[in-house]
Write a protein that holds these residues in place. Structure first.
Motif, mmCIF file in Angstrom:
data_model
loop_
_atom_site.group_PDB
_atom_site.id
_atom_site.type_symbol
_atom_site.label_atom_id
_atom_site.label_comp_id
_atom_site.label_asym_id
_atom_site.label_seq_id
_atom_site.Cartn_x
_atom_site.Cartn_y
_atom_site.Cartn_z
ATOM 1 N N ASP A 136 -15.571 83.680 -15.544
ATOM 2 C CA ASP A 136 -14.622 82.827 -16.252
ATOM 3 C C ASP A 136 -15.432 81.932 -17.181
ATOM 4 N N TYR A 137 -15.839 82.505 -18.310
ATOM 5 C CA TYR A 137 -16.810 81.834 -19.174
ATOM 6 C C TYR A 137 -16.203 80.668 -19.951
ATOM 7 N N LEU A 138 -14.939 80.754 -20.300
ATOM 8 C CA LEU A 138 -14.315 79.676 -21.065
ATOM 9 C C LEU A 138 -14.304 78.382 -20.262
ATOM 10 N N ARG A 139 -13.764 78.433 -19.063
ATOM 11 C CA ARG A 139 -13.720 77.226 -18.224
ATOM 12 C C ARG A 139 -15.115 76.825 -17.766
ATOM 13 N N GLY A 140 -15.985 77.824 -17.557
ATOM 14 C CA GLY A 140 -17.353 77.522 -17.167
ATOM 15 C C GLY A 140 -18.089 76.745 -18.243
ATOM 16 N N ASP A 141 -17.904 77.145 -19.490
ATOM 17 C CA ASP A 141 -18.565 76.445 -20.599
ATOM 18 C C ASP A 141 -18.085 75.001 -20.700
ATOM 19 N N ILE A 142 -16.790 74.787 -20.453
ATOM 20 C CA ILE A 142 -16.253 73.422 -20.507
ATOM 21 C C ILE A 142 -16.868 72.561 -19.408
ATOM 22 N N ALA A 143 -16.975 73.125 -18.206
ATOM 23 C CA ALA A 143 -17.560 72.373 -17.089
ATOM 24 C C ALA A 143 -19.034 72.088 -17.338
ATOM 25 N N LEU A 144 -19.759 73.066 -17.871
ATOM 26 C CA LEU A 144 -21.178 72.866 -18.154
ATOM 27 C C LEU A 144 -21.376 71.802 -19.230
ATOM 28 N N ALA A 145 -20.534 71.832 -20.255
ATOM 29 C CA ALA A 145 -20.631 70.824 -21.319
ATOM 30 C C ALA A 145 -20.422 69.425 -20.753
ATOM 31 N N ARG A 146 -19.488 69.297 -19.816
ATOM 32 C CA ARG A 146 -19.237 67.993 -19.205
ATOM 33 C C ARG A 146 -20.424 67.544 -18.364
ATOM 34 N N ALA A 147 -21.030 68.480 -17.634
ATOM 35 C CA ALA A 147 -22.208 68.137 -16.840
ATOM 36 C C ALA A 147 -23.333 67.621 -17.737
ATOM 37 N N LEU A 148 -23.577 68.309 -18.846
ATOM 38 C CA LEU A 148 -24.636 67.904 -19.766
ATOM 39 C C LEU A 148 -24.310 66.592 -20.460
ATOM 40 N N GLU A 149 -23.011 66.347 -20.687
ATOM 41 C CA GLU A 149 -22.598 65.091 -21.295
ATOM 42 C C GLU A 149 -22.900 63.917 -20.364
ATOM 43 N N LEU A 150 -22.691 64.128 -19.072
ATOM 44 C CA LEU A 150 -22.942 63.072 -18.093
ATOM 45 C C LEU A 150 -24.432 62.887 -17.824
ATOM 46 N N ASP A 151 -25.181 63.992 -17.825
ATOM 47 C CA ASP A 151 -26.618 63.917 -17.532
ATOM 48 C C ASP A 151 -27.278 65.215 -17.989
ATOM 49 N N ASP A 152 -28.045 65.148 -19.055
ATOM 50 C CA ASP A 152 -28.676 66.368 -19.588
ATOM 51 C C ASP A 152 -30.132 66.505 -19.162
ATOM 52 N N ARG A 153 -30.561 65.700 -18.187
ATOM 53 C CA ARG A 153 -31.964 65.728 -17.785
ATOM 54 C C ARG A 153 -32.328 66.796 -16.759
ATOM 55 N N PRO A 154 -31.501 67.069 -15.754
ATOM 56 C CA PRO A 154 -31.932 68.014 -14.708
ATOM 57 C C PRO A 154 -32.267 69.394 -15.267
ATOM 58 N N LEU A 155 -33.381 69.917 -14.812
ATOM 59 C CA LEU A 155 -33.833 71.229 -15.266
ATOM 60 C C LEU A 155 -32.803 72.327 -14.993
ATOM 61 N N PRO A 156 -32.160 72.369 -13.813
ATOM 62 C CA PRO A 156 -31.168 73.431 -13.576
ATOM 63 C C PRO A 156 -30.046 73.448 -14.599
ATOM 64 N N TYR A 157 -29.615 72.265 -15.054
ATOM 65 C CA TYR A 157 -28.535 72.216 -16.040
ATOM 66 C C TYR A 157 -29.001 72.835 -17.358
ATOM 67 N N GLN A 158 -30.206 72.492 -17.753
ATOM 68 C CA GLN A 158 -30.736 73.010 -19.017
ATOM 69 C C GLN A 158 -30.970 74.519 -18.941
ATOM 70 N N LEU A 159 -31.388 74.991 -17.767
ATOM 71 C CA LEU A 159 -31.599 76.431 -17.598
ATOM 72 C C LEU A 159 -30.281 77.191 -17.677
ATOM 73 N N LEU A 160 -29.239 76.639 -17.057
ATOM 74 C CA LEU A 160 -27.940 77.305 -17.112
ATOM 75 C C LEU A 160 -27.404 77.310 -18.541
ATOM 76 N N ASN A 161 -27.607 76.217 -19.249
ATOM 77 C CA ASN A 161 -27.191 76.145 -20.647
ATOM 78 C C ASN A 161 -27.932 77.182 -21.494
ATOM 79 N N ALA A 162 -29.226 77.332 -21.238
ATOM 80 C CA ALA A 162 -30.019 78.320 -21.981
ATOM 81 C C ALA A 162 -29.568 79.736 -21.664
ATOM 82 N N ARG A 163 -29.229 79.985 -20.405
ATOM 83 C CA ARG A 163 -28.776 81.334 -20.034
ATOM 84 C C ARG A 163 -27.462 81.684 -20.724
ATOM 85 N N ARG A 164 -26.581 80.722 -20.850
ATOM 86 C CA ARG A 164 -25.334 80.983 -21.566
ATOM 87 C C ARG A 164 -25.606 81.264 -23.043
ATOM 88 N N LYS A 165 -26.535 80.557 -23.619
ATOM 89 C CA LYS A 165 -26.896 80.831 -25.010
ATOM 90 C C LYS A 165 -27.484 82.233 -25.140
#
Length: 339
Positions: free
Chosen positions: A51-80
């Motif tokens: 469910d990539y549409l809703r997943g992208d929205i949730a990931l964007a919110r996570a990064l908006e709240l805190d873009d520092r954790p490495l796992p968040y950045q890795l997941l963002n890179a994998r989606r790209k």
């Protein structure tokens, strides 16, 4: 209690109850909607369900709240990477290397990028070097996949067999082993392995697609269609099932059935939009509906311009996109660096 809900989500995940785990995480978000780790976990679970549409929205919110954790950045890179944004992925990898150059998931992401670029030899070399430093499930899976892509099927099989001994429920390893067995003409073993996952949630319908493909390979179109229909009853938005079922209906000249599923599928955007339009045009022609044929053919031609073609070629195939990390790792990394 949020922590109690997360604990129950972990337990659900361990037994393959992904939907229940997602519901528990969403319940936790109703209590605390300002925690980045909860949105990250929700995104991870939604991506697992494709469910990539809703997943992208949730990931964007996570990064908006805190873009520092490495796992968040890795997941963002994998989606790209999945969207074919290779230059941005390269930039993220170089940046993250400065934080933790030996991170297992960073190394697997780097190997996946090399695979997407067709640089299999370099991907294999990178993974073998990483395995010397630290042997993990993710790195072993990535190496098995690279060996498969290099058509070293016997060597790939030896890795997948070991992976399944360690994690029998890891769907990506099951899929890879089944694909490898097919290449070695061991269709009975591939079918037996795949059928075990038809009633399980891990594959999100891809087990149905794999079993159906094997049956179609054997010339058993009717049996394949039955499997695909059952899969769509459970996963109605799984476009890989619709793609296979529509192809099978064309082979058996069941044009009315193909018309119904293709028209419904085209009501929603999907990676198969061009394929579905092309097939629906063929169906209309076979049904002597000239007006619908011409209308659909024009839509197909508009969508299938040179720019769209180039964009579609930049996106790696499904098999290359399968995440090498068991979902348990996504759960575990969601609890780090919490404010």
């Amino acid at each position: 209690n949020v922590e109690a809900l997360l604990g129950r989500a972990q337990l659900s995940l361990q037994v393959g109850e992904y939907q229940q785990a997602l519901e528990l995480v969403e319940n936790a978000l109703e209590i605390q909607n300002q925690r980045a780790d909860l949105y990250y976990l929700r995104a991870s679970l939604l991506f697992q369900r494709r469910d990539y549409l809703r997943g992208d929205i949730a990931l964007a919110r996570a990064l908006e709240l805190d873009d520092r954790p490495l796992p968040y950045q890795l997941l963002n890179a994998r989606r790209k990477l999945m969207r074919g944004e290779l230059q941005q992925v390269e930039q993220i990898i170089e940046k993250l290397k400065q934080q933790d150059a030996t991170n297992v998931y960073l190394l697997t992401l780097q190997a996946d990028l090399l695979v997407t670029q067709g640089r299999y030899d370099q991907a294999e070399e990178l993974l073998r070097q990483a395995l010397i430093v630290r042997e993990t499930f993710s790195l072993r899976f990535s190496l098995a996949r690279v060996l498969y892509l290099q058509k070293q099927y016997s060597r790939a099989l030896s890795y997948t067999e070991d992976l399944l001994k360690d994690s029998p429920s890891h769907w990506e390893s099951v899929y890879l082993q089944a694909m490898t067995l097919l290449q070695l003409d061991q269709t009975d073993q591939a079918l037996e392995l795949s059928e075990e996952f038809l009633a399980r949630e891990e594959s999100q319908g891809l087990a149905h697609r794999l079993v159906a493909d094997i049956k179609r390979y054997r010339g058993q179109e009717q049996a394949a269609q039955e499997i695909l229909v059952r899969g769509l009853e459970r996963y109605p938005r799984q476009f890989y099932l619709i793609e296979a079922l529509s192809a099978s209906y064309l082979v058996t000249r069941q044009y009315k059935e193909a018309k119904v599923i293709l028209e419904n599928a085209l009501k929603t955007d999907s990676p198969f939009q061009s394929v579905f339009l092309d097939r629906l045009a063929t169906v209309y022609r076979q049904l002597n509906d000239q007006v619908a044929y011409q209308r659909t053919l024009r839509q197909f031609q508009q969508l299938n311009d040179p720019i769209s073609i180039q964009q579609s070629l930049s996106v790696p195939p499904l098999f290359q996109l399968l995440s090498p990390e068991p979902m348990e790792s996504l759960i575990n990394t969601s609890f780090v660096q919490r404010n």
